[in-house]
Write an enzyme that holds these catalytic residues in place. Structure first.
Site, mmCIF file in Angstrom:
data_model
loop_
_atom_site.group_PDB
_atom_site.id
_atom_site.type_symbol
_atom_site.label_atom_id
_atom_site.label_comp_id
_atom_site.label_asym_id
_atom_site.label_seq_id
_atom_site.Cartn_x
_atom_site.Cartn_y
_atom_site.Cartn_z
ATOM 1 C CB SER A 105 -5.420 -66.697 -29.480
ATOM 2 O OG SER A 105 -5.595 -66.671 -30.798
ATOM 3 C CG HIS A 160 -4.793 -70.168 -31.207
ATOM 4 N ND1 HIS A 160 -5.945 -69.653 -30.975
ATOM 5 C CD2 HIS A 160 -4.980 -71.619 -30.915
ATOM 6 C CE1 HIS A 160 -6.665 -70.678 -30.545
ATOM 7 N NE2 HIS A 160 -6.230 -71.735 -30.533
ATOM 8 C CG ASP A 201 -9.233 -73.502 -29.192
ATOM 9 O OD1 ASP A 201 -9.935 -74.212 -28.956
ATOM 10 O OD2 ASP A 201 -8.036 -73.603 -29.660
#
Lengths: 197, 269
Positions: free
Chosen positions: A20, A46, A139
């Site tokens: 991310s 992401h 995540d």
């Protein structure tokens, strides 16, 4: 470089990577160092859904592996890196092909690392390696747990070497068997896992 | 995880009992959705879930919500709608009446996108929109046209990027955290149950928009769906697909020309 516990049990048939915040730079320390015949690498980063990302275009000229954006039903092949497209989940089917989906975001993310990891764990079992890089979310933690449950292994970027340590730290907390590797050593750790008899 | 056979049996049972055909859907997504449904319905195995839905149609209705859940946005991929507005609309303008089929409309985000766009272009009055889906609850939600107010900022940005000429807020009323779209937008919309896997063509149309549906379909089912679109479209009619979908490799590829390849607009021969 590679802890004994990480020595190959099953041969590595695929690597799934999630990242991310800060992950594009981190991937730049990993993907270009993988050889052209490396097992397939599937990547979720992401990014904002509104900005069409050009990760495949960005990495293709820097990598020995072929770098592609994943398409639904494309066979997953050795020597290829597959990026999840912006605003789609990337999954792996039982017969080891890519699948895209617009089911709801998971952990506020689409694509979600957990979705990729969980489906890849079903398809690849013990021959799967997960990698969780820098990021500010959780995540990937549940996905890494499912990978471990299937007999696969997970490496995380050593939190001290990340831009944002939350995501790899969450994996280390959730999955006792996960190993932290400094970013600079990540590519060689992966190569060693693939090479090990 | 060798419950593949159990999952297969569940999907077969759903088809024989309820006539919903997920047999040629991508296994990865169906598995994930079935697991979510299984957990929500308190079952431990796919076999247990199969037993439950056979006995209890209401449980099946619940499971169906999990199997078909999709989340789209108004004007998702603004470039797609911009291409429609700038390149397809001028052609449609020359027609006395227009029929547009939104296949797999889910909760209706795309239906309202087209309705707003056609209203702005002065074509909504002579357009009939067919909005179809396999999920009756999704069709009800689509017909209600109510979305979380939180989502409107993203929708508004998409609408602007798509070439929207008015403010999106002039088409809905905010009400307790919800945005309720103006009912006049759907006065020419027919919401209807239709399956690309099992049903036939129901009308001749000039435009088909079917986005992020084919990504779930195995090749054979994709060919069936695109065959339906080809049969439904009038000569030189337009077909729009999702950003990650293409007619490449389709059995019907030769039946269409690329009209705007970048934005996934095709034109029927």
């Amino acid at each position: 470089m590679v802890p004994a516990a990480l020595g190959a049990r099953a041969g590595v048939e695929a690597v799934v990577v999630g990242g991310s915040a800060g992950a594009v730079a981190a991937l730049g320390e990993v993907l270009p160092k993988l050889p052209a015949d490396f097992p397939p690498v599937l990547v979720v980063v992401h990014v904002l859904p509104s900005t069409p990302h050009l990760l495949a275009e960005l990495f293709a000229p820097r990598c020995a592996m072929r770098v592609l954006e994943a398409e639904s039903f494309a066979a997953i092949e050795r020597g290829c890196v597959y990026f999840a497209p912006a605003d789609y989940h990337l999954l792996v089917t039982r017969d080891r092909r890519c699948a895209l989906s617009i089911e709801p975001p998971v952990n506020f993310s689409r694509p979600s690392i957990d979705v990729l990891f969980e489906s890849a764990a079903v398809a690849f079992g013990p021959s799967l390696v997960g990698v969780v890089l820098t990021g500010a979310s959780h995540d990937g933690a549940e996905g890494a747990r499912v990978i471990a449950e299937g007999g696969g292994r997970t490496l995380v970027q050593e939190p001290a070497t990340t831009e944002v340590p939350v995501m790899p730290a969450a994996v280390l907390a959730a999955v006792p068997s996960a190993h932290a590797v400094p970013l600079a050593g990540m590519a060689s750790a992966l190569r060693a896992m693939v090479m090990a008899p | 995880m060798d419950d593949d056979i159990e999952l297969r049996r569940l999907i077969d049972t759903i088809y024989s009992r309820y006539h919903y055909d997920f047999r040629r859907y991508s296994s990865a997504s169906v598995r994930r959705r079935a697991v979510q449904g299984m957990i929500a319905l308190g079952c431990k195995t796919f076999s247990g879930l199969e037993e439950l839905v056979v006995q209890d149609p209401a449980a099946f209705t619940q499971l169906l919500q999990y199997l078909t859940v999709q989340v789209s946005d108004l004007f998702r991929d603004p470039g797609y709608f911009r291409a429609f507005r700038e390149r397809v609309v001028p052609v449609l303008r020359t027609y006395p009446s227009i029929k547009l089929w939104v296949a797999g409309c889910a909760n209706g985000e795309e239906v309202y996108s087209f309705a707003v766009l056609l209203l702005e272009e002065g074509l909504l009055d002579r357009t009939m929109i067919y909005a179809t889906d396999i999920n009756p609850s999704a069709l009800q939600a689509a017909e209600a046209g109510i979305y979380l107010l939180d989502r409107m900022r993203a929708f508004t940005a998409n609408h602007q990027a798509s070439g929207g000429t008015c403010s999106l807020s002039s088409y809905y009323t905010a009400n307790y955290g919800s945005a309720v779209f103006d009912r006049t937008l759907r006065k020419n919309v027919v919401f209807s149950d239709h399956s690309l896997a099992t049903d036939a063509v129901f009308s001749e149309v000039q435009v088909v928009s079917c986005r992020n549906v084919l990504i779930y379909f195995e090749r054979e089912l994709q060919d069936r769906a695109v065959g339906l679109f080809h049969d439904a479209l009038s000569l030189r009619g337009f077909l729009g697909l999702g950003a990650k979908e293409t007619l490449r490799f389709s059995r019907h590829e030769m039946g269409f020309d690329a009209f705007d390849a970048e934005e996934r607009w095709y034109r029927r021969h």
